[in-house]
Design a protein around this motif. Structure first.
Motif: not given
Lengths: 139, 139
Positions: B57-78
């Motif tokens: 298992v490779i662990l990465s740091w997704l440095d272009r992500a938005n760390r303020e986000v707490l909720t999302v639409h799963p898979r970006g599906d509105a």
């Protein structure tokens, strides 16, 4: 050349009867207790949709590990040749992140109870991820 | 009350043909390319014992992500109701750590080549862990 670094924050903390490193099993399937994880109030929205019965991976920050260690004897057995920590699950490694596949058992306010998790009491939790279908099997 | 935080360091970096977020598949089993990971010289001892054929298992740091986000639409599906990020694998989350189960294909100096990994070119790698028997199955 200094390596690039980032700030990882605690989002919660393990509440466990395991108080000392000597009493912690090496892996969660080796007699680890059920534990509560208490989350910080400001991240509770991130738990929406997490339910009892879910299989999740808890990521912890093993704050009592030695980050300078690069090679270890696997499972602490001095008769085995030393291996690089990236070839082992030693807690001692440059970034002491623990991966704990568990089942969510109960949710109560800002706490969730999970099945066997081998981290010590007070260990910071840094992330929770659902297990993708087919990715992590039952032990 | 500010949360406790820790310093996580890059131990390597992904070299990938994926240059932009729009072109990255959502999961590694959805058409992700084989990539090289180049490790920092000071952690090479930690790779001793990692071999072609290993499941890690490779662990990465997704440095272009938005760390303020707490909720999302799963898979970006509105059309799907928002879920807490701890109930999804969204890259946007308080600690944007990616988990990438891969196979080690090749080792060459301070680089290892791995099977499908969906992180963008330049993404920091923060840890490598062997998969425990029975823990993560083949997809």
């Amino acid at each position: 050349m200094p390596s690039e670094s980032f700030e990882v924050r605690a989002v919660g903390r393990v509440e466990s009867p395991l108080k000392e490193m000597e009493s912690a099993p090496r892996q969660g399937d080796e007699g680890a207790p059920r534990v509560w994880i208490e989350f910080d109030p400001d991240v509770l929205d991130a738990l929406v949709g997490v339910q009892p019965g879910d299989r999740v991976v808890i990521l912890s920050w093993l704050d009592r590990a030695n980050r300078e260690v690069l090679t270890v004897h696997p499972r602490g057995d001095a008769s085995r040749p030393p291996a690089g920590v990236f070839a082992t699950r030693s807690q001692h490694r440059p970034n002491p992140i623990g991966l704990h596949p568990v089942e969510v058992l109960e949710i109560e306010g800002q706490r969730i109870k999970v099945s066997g998790l081998e981290a010590l009491d007070g260990t910071p939790v840094i992330d929770v991820k659902p297990v993708l279908e087919g990715e992590i099997s039952e032990r």
